[in-house]
Design an enzyme around this catalytic site. Structure first.
Site, PDB file in Angstrom:
ATOM      1  CG  ASP A 226      71.511  25.300  55.266  1.00 46.79           C
ATOM      2  OD1 ASP A 226      72.751  24.361  56.110  1.00 46.79           O
ATOM      3  OD2 ASP A 226      70.449  24.922  56.718  1.00 46.79           O
ATOM      4  CB  ILE A 227      76.842  27.888  55.466  1.00 44.68           C
ATOM      5  CG1 ILE A 227      76.254  27.320  56.849  1.00 44.68           C
ATOM      6  CG2 ILE A 227      77.254  29.292  55.115  1.00 44.68           C
ATOM      7  CD1 ILE A 227      77.164  28.472  57.404  1.00 44.68           C
TER       8      ILE A 227
ATOM      9  CD  GLU B 258      73.311  22.457  62.474  1.00 46.43           C
ATOM     10  OE1 GLU B 258      73.372  21.496  62.162  1.00 46.43           O
ATOM     11  OE2 GLU B 258      74.264  23.073  62.781  1.00 46.43           O
TER      12      GLU B 258
ATOM     13  CG  HIS C 250      65.210  25.965  61.432  1.00 44.52           C
ATOM     14  ND1 HIS C 250      65.480  26.454  62.124  1.00 44.52           N
ATOM     15  CD2 HIS C 250      65.419  25.514  59.900  1.00 44.52           C
ATOM     16  CE1 HIS C 250      66.529  24.925  62.343  1.00 44.52           C
ATOM     17  NE2 HIS C 250      66.506  24.243  60.999  1.00 44.52           N
TER      18      HIS C 250
ATOM     19  CG  HIS D 209      65.577  22.692  56.142  1.00 41.47           C
ATOM     20  ND1 HIS D 209      66.869  22.998  55.962  1.00 41.47           N
ATOM     21  CD2 HIS D 209      65.505  22.531  57.684  1.00 41.47           C
ATOM     22  CE1 HIS D 209      67.243  22.772  56.960  1.00 41.47           C
ATOM     23  NE2 HIS D 209      66.270  22.447  57.996  1.00 41.47           N
TER      24      HIS D 209
HETATM   25  P1  AMP Z   1      68.191  21.987  61.958  1.00 38.87           P
HETATM   26  O1  AMP Z   1      67.883  22.667  63.119  1.00 38.87           O
HETATM   27  O2  AMP Z   1      68.248  19.891  62.272  1.00 38.87           O
HETATM   28  O3  AMP Z   1      66.638  21.544  60.815  1.00 38.87           O
HETATM   29  O4  AMP Z   1      69.798  22.261  61.040  1.00 38.87           O
HETATM   30  C1  AMP Z   1      70.053  23.050  60.898  1.00 38.87           C
HETATM   31  C2  AMP Z   1      70.732  23.617  59.864  1.00 38.87           C
HETATM   32  O5  AMP Z   1      71.063  25.508  59.867  1.00 38.87           O
HETATM   33  C3  AMP Z   1      71.748  22.651  58.982  1.00 38.87           C
HETATM   34  O6  AMP Z   1      71.306  22.457  57.630  1.00 38.87           O
HETATM   35  C4  AMP Z   1      73.113  24.121  58.957  1.00 38.87           C
HETATM   36  O7  AMP Z   1      73.791  23.467  57.828  1.00 38.87           O
HETATM   37  C5  AMP Z   1      72.603  25.572  58.758  1.00 38.87           C
HETATM   38  N1  AMP Z   1      72.728  26.595  59.638  1.00 38.87           N
HETATM   39  C6  AMP Z   1      73.244  26.210  60.479  1.00 38.87           C
HETATM   40  N2  AMP Z   1      74.577  27.818  60.721  1.00 38.87           N
HETATM   41  C7  AMP Z   1      74.234  28.171  59.994  1.00 38.87           C
HETATM   42  C8  AMP Z   1      74.453  29.733  59.234  1.00 38.87           C
HETATM   43  N3  AMP Z   1      75.109  30.477  60.149  1.00 38.87           N
HETATM   44  N4  AMP Z   1      73.793  30.428  58.157  1.00 38.87           N
HETATM   45  C9  AMP Z   1      73.421  29.129  57.348  1.00 38.87           C
HETATM   46  N5  AMP Z   1      72.500  28.809  58.097  1.00 38.87           N
HETATM   47  C10 AMP Z   1      73.413  27.802  59.308  1.00 38.87           C
END
Ligand code: AMP
Length: 130
Positions: A29-30, A88, A93, A95
């Protein structure tokens, strides 16, 4: 339109890749809550995790288990916590977050600001522990 995670799988957007197989892809995760915070996704684009078909969903946890064991070896943590939000990015996915206490997996906390070399180095360490 392809999700940002599909673009990562297809190599159109860079990622700090940990592992992949035919069905799944794992990457850092970035905007991590902790060093080693990793995302595991199915390559197949499905928005909501509980719409992922049974076999693919079950296999996703088995794939995540291998990654979590490697994170466990590399990160200073009591265990690897698991969370599913999907608020988001509309691509299912999981975590995986190294945790020592409840606050370490609190998504309302500020995220870490890691440099690309720190992320790169963590990805290499987790890969080496697989
Ligand atoms: P959520 O959809 O609420 O589970 O959150 C999405 C997660 O994806 C967040 O923790 C972001 O930091 C992560 N994220 C979004 N874009 C990227 C990316 N390009 N590379 C890695 N992680 C990402």
């Amino acid at each position: 339109m392809a999700t940002i995670f599909s673009k990562i799988v297809n190599g159109e957007i860079p990622s700090y890749k940990i592992a992949e197989d035919e069905n799944y892809y794992a990457f850092l995760d970035i905007n991590p809550l902790a060093q080693g915070h990793t995302l595991v996704i199915p390559k197949k684009e499905v928005n909501y995790i509980f719409d992922v078909e049974d076999d693919l969903l079950a296999g996703m946890m088995v794939f995540a288990k291998k990654i979590a064991k490697a994170i466990d070896k590399v990160c200073d943590c009591k265990r690897v916590g698991v969370a599913v939000l999907g608020l988001e990015v509309p691509h299912a996915h999981i975590h995986l977050i190294p945790i020592n206490n409840l606050h370490d997996i609190d998504f309302s906390q500020p995220k870490l600001k890691l440099s690309s070399s720190e992320l790169e180095s963590m990805a290499e360490k987790i890969k080496a522990a697989l």
